[in-house]
Scaffold this motif. Structure first.
Motif, mmCIF file in Angstrom:
data_model
loop_
_atom_site.group_PDB
_atom_site.id
_atom_site.type_symbol
_atom_site.label_atom_id
_atom_site.label_comp_id
_atom_site.label_asym_id
_atom_site.label_seq_id
_atom_site.Cartn_x
_atom_site.Cartn_y
_atom_site.Cartn_z
ATOM 1 N N MET A 1 0.839 -1.199 0.000
ATOM 2 C CA MET A 1 0.000 0.000 0.000
ATOM 3 C C MET A 1 0.878 1.254 0.000
ATOM 4 S SD MET A 1 -2.990 1.093 2.689
ATOM 5 C CE MET A 1 -1.864 1.668 3.960
ATOM 6 N N ILE A 2 0.458 2.265 -0.727
ATOM 7 C CA ILE A 2 1.211 3.516 -0.797
ATOM 8 C C ILE A 2 1.080 4.260 0.524
ATOM 9 C CG2 ILE A 2 1.371 5.766 -1.908
ATOM 10 C CD1 ILE A 2 0.325 4.428 -4.469
ATOM 11 N N ARG A 3 2.205 4.548 1.114
ATOM 12 C CA ARG A 3 2.223 5.306 2.367
ATOM 13 C C ARG A 3 3.365 6.315 2.282
ATOM 14 N NH1 ARG A 3 -0.099 4.763 7.320
ATOM 15 N NH2 ARG A 3 0.959 5.781 9.055
ATOM 16 N N VAL A 178 -3.206 10.239 -9.287
ATOM 17 C CA VAL A 178 -2.465 10.099 -8.034
ATOM 18 C C VAL A 178 -1.026 9.674 -8.315
ATOM 19 C CG1 VAL A 178 -2.293 8.765 -5.897
ATOM 20 C CG2 VAL A 178 -4.517 9.628 -6.647
ATOM 21 N N ALA A 179 -0.854 8.689 -9.189
ATOM 22 C CA ALA A 179 0.494 8.234 -9.541
ATOM 23 C C ALA A 179 1.310 9.373 -10.150
ATOM 24 C CB ALA A 179 0.402 7.055 -10.511
ATOM 25 N N ALA A 180 0.688 10.142 -11.015
ATOM 26 C CA ALA A 180 1.383 11.274 -11.633
ATOM 27 C C ALA A 180 1.824 12.286 -10.580
ATOM 28 C CB ALA A 180 0.472 11.947 -12.662
ATOM 29 N N ALA A 181 0.960 12.538 -9.591
ATOM 30 C CA ALA A 181 1.297 13.492 -8.532
ATOM 31 C C ALA A 181 2.525 13.028 -7.754
ATOM 32 C CB ALA A 181 0.110 13.664 -7.586
ATOM 33 N N PHE A 182 2.587 11.741 -7.454
ATOM 34 C CA PHE A 182 3.748 11.227 -6.735
ATOM 35 C C PHE A 182 5.014 11.339 -7.583
ATOM 36 C CE2 PHE A 182 0.643 8.401 -4.277
ATOM 37 C CZ PHE A 182 0.592 9.295 -3.219
ATOM 38 N N MET A 183 4.884 11.111 -8.864
ATOM 39 C CA MET A 183 6.047 11.203 -9.739
ATOM 40 C C MET A 183 6.534 12.638 -9.894
ATOM 41 S SD MET A 183 5.043 8.328 -12.600
ATOM 42 C CE MET A 183 6.636 8.308 -13.404
ATOM 43 N N GLU A 304 -1.152 2.194 -7.456
ATOM 44 C CA GLU A 304 -0.083 1.209 -7.266
ATOM 45 C C GLU A 304 0.192 0.460 -8.562
ATOM 46 O OE1 GLU A 304 -0.016 -1.321 -3.789
ATOM 47 O OE2 GLU A 304 -1.397 0.023 -2.751
ATOM 48 N N ALA A 305 -0.877 0.070 -9.250
ATOM 49 C CA ALA A 305 -0.708 -0.667 -10.510
ATOM 50 C C ALA A 305 -0.015 0.199 -11.561
ATOM 51 C CB ALA A 305 -2.069 -1.139 -11.008
ATOM 52 N N VAL A 306 -0.391 1.463 -11.611
ATOM 53 C CA VAL A 306 0.221 2.382 -12.579
ATOM 54 C C VAL A 306 1.709 2.546 -12.289
ATOM 55 C CG1 VAL A 306 0.309 4.783 -13.343
ATOM 56 C CG2 VAL A 306 -1.892 3.629 -13.138
#
Length: 315
Positions: A1-3, A178-183, A304-306
Motif C-alpha cells: 500500500m502507498i504510504r 495520483v500516480a502522476a502526482a507522486f512522480m 499502485e498498478a500504474v
C-alpha cells in the motif's frame, strides 16, 4: 500500500485529503473520508463560530479518526472560526482565499498542524517560513476558486521550493492522477470533484448527476474580472456570468449580486438553471457514485498498478 510521510505526520492511512468545498464538505462527508483512512475536511466557508462548532461536534460523533477544517480567510467570521478550531482541538487545518499569517501563531501554539492551499512556489515558501507543516499546491484544473498555474507545472516547482511535504491538487480523480502526482514529487493528493459523488456527500442529486454526465470540455471559468476566478460546470447561469463579465455597462457590484448564493442554490437546492455547480476539469473521469471507502481503495489500487507498470516499462 502507498504510504508517505504525510500519513505519519497526520495519523492517516492513505495520503489523500478531501477538499474543503463550501456547501459540500460537511460532517457527513468529512467523517466518511476519515473513516476510510484519508483526511476528511469540514469547510468553515462563511459559517459563524457556533455554526462551525456544531458541525465539528457532529463529525466527532461520526468518527474517532483525525479530520480537519478548511478556514476560508475571506469570511466575515474568520476571527471566530479561527478561535473555534483551537477550542475544539482540531488537529489540522487547511486555509484558502487569503493569507493565514495573522492566525498562524495562535494555531501553532495550540498544536494545530497548518496546511495552506497555495497557487505558487513563492507563497509556498512564505507559508513554510511562517510554520506550515505542509502545503496544498492546487492547480487551475480544480473546481471552485483557482489560480493561474496548472497542476503539472505547479507541483514540481513547489516541491523544489520547499522542504515540507507538498499535497497535489487540481485535476486528480483517479489512480493515474495520483500516480502522476507522486512522480512530480508530491507526498499526497487532495481531491474534491471525485468526492462530490460520494454516497456520503449530502449535496443535491442534481449536482451529482451533472458531475456524472460531464465531459472533459464541460467546465468554464468565470469571475476573472472580479479577481476571483471560479471553475464550474456549464449551465445557463455560468454562460450568463461569462457573457456579462465582458459587458462594460454592468458594474462589479451587479456581478457580485448575481453571484451571491449561487453555490448554495446548486449544492442544496439542485437549481440547474441558476446554480453554480463548481467542479474541476477531471469531472469527465468521474463515472459512478460510490462510498468514500470504495473511492479511496479503488484510487490507490489503481495508483499502485500504474506505478508498478511505469517501473516495468522504464526497465
Amino acid at each position: 500500500m502507498i504510504r508517505t510521510k504525510i500519513c505519519d505526520l497526520l495519523g492517516i492511512e492513505y495520503p489523500i485529503f478531501q477538499g474543503g468545498m463550501a456547501w459540500v464538505a460537511d460532517a457527513s462527508l468529512a467523517s466518511a473520508v476519515s473513516n476510510a483512512g484519508g483526511l476528511g475536511i469540514i469547510a468553515a466557508m462563511n459559517s459563524n463560530g457556533e455554526q462551525l462548532r456544531a458541525e465539528i461536534r457532529k463529525a466527532k460523533q461520526m468518527t474517532d479518526k483525525p479530520f480537519g477544517v478548511n478556514i476560508m480567510l475571506m469570511s466575515p467570521y474568520v476571527d471566530e472560526t479561527a478561535q473555534v478550531v483551537i477550542e475544539e482541538k482540531i488537529p489540522v487545518i487547511t486555509t484558502g482565499a487569503g493569507s493565514p499569517v495573522k492566525y498562524m501563531e495562535g494555531w501553532l501554539a495550540a498544536g494545530i498542524k497548518v496546511i495552506p492551499v497555495v497557487p505558487s512556489s513563492a507563497i509556498a515558501k512564505r507559508m513554510e517560513k511562517c510554520g506550515a507543516c505542509a502545503v496544498v499546491a492546487e492547480g487551475g484544473e480544480s473546481g471552485g476558486h483557482i489560480g493561474e498555474l496548472n497542476t503539472m507545472a505547479l507541483v514540481p516547482q513547489v516541491c523544489d521550493a520547499v522542504s515540507i511535504p507538498v499535497i497535489a491538487a487540481g485535476g486528480i480523480a483517479d489512480g493515474r492522477g495520483v500516480a502522476a502526482a507522486f512522480m512530480l514529487g508530491a507526498a499526497g493528493v487532495q481531491l474534491g470533484t471525485r468526492f462530490l459523488v460520494a454516497k456520503e456527500c449530502t449535496i443535491h442529486q442534481n449536482y451529482k448527476e451533472k458531475v456524472l454526465n460531464a465531459k472533459d470540455s464541460d467546465t468554464i471559468v468565470t469571475g476573472r474580472r472580479l479577481g476571483h476566478p471560479v471553475r464550474q460546470l456549464k449551465n445557463e447561469f455560468a454562460r450568463t456570468m461569462a457573457a456579462k463579465e465582458h459587458d462594460i455597462t454592468i458594474s462589479d457590484e451587479e456581478l457580485e449580486k448575481m453571484l451571491a448564493g449561487s453555490l448554495r442554490r446548486a449544492a442544496r437546492e439542485g437549481d440547474l438553471k441558476n446554480g453554480s455547480f463548481m467542479a474541476g476539469q477531471c469531472a469527465g473521469l468521474v463515472k459512478k457514485e460510490q462510498a468514500c471507502k470504495e473511492i479511496i481503495e479503488e484510487i490507490f489500487a489503481e495508483a499502485e498498478a500504474v506505478l508498478k507498470g511505469v517501473s516495468a516499462w522504464v526497465k
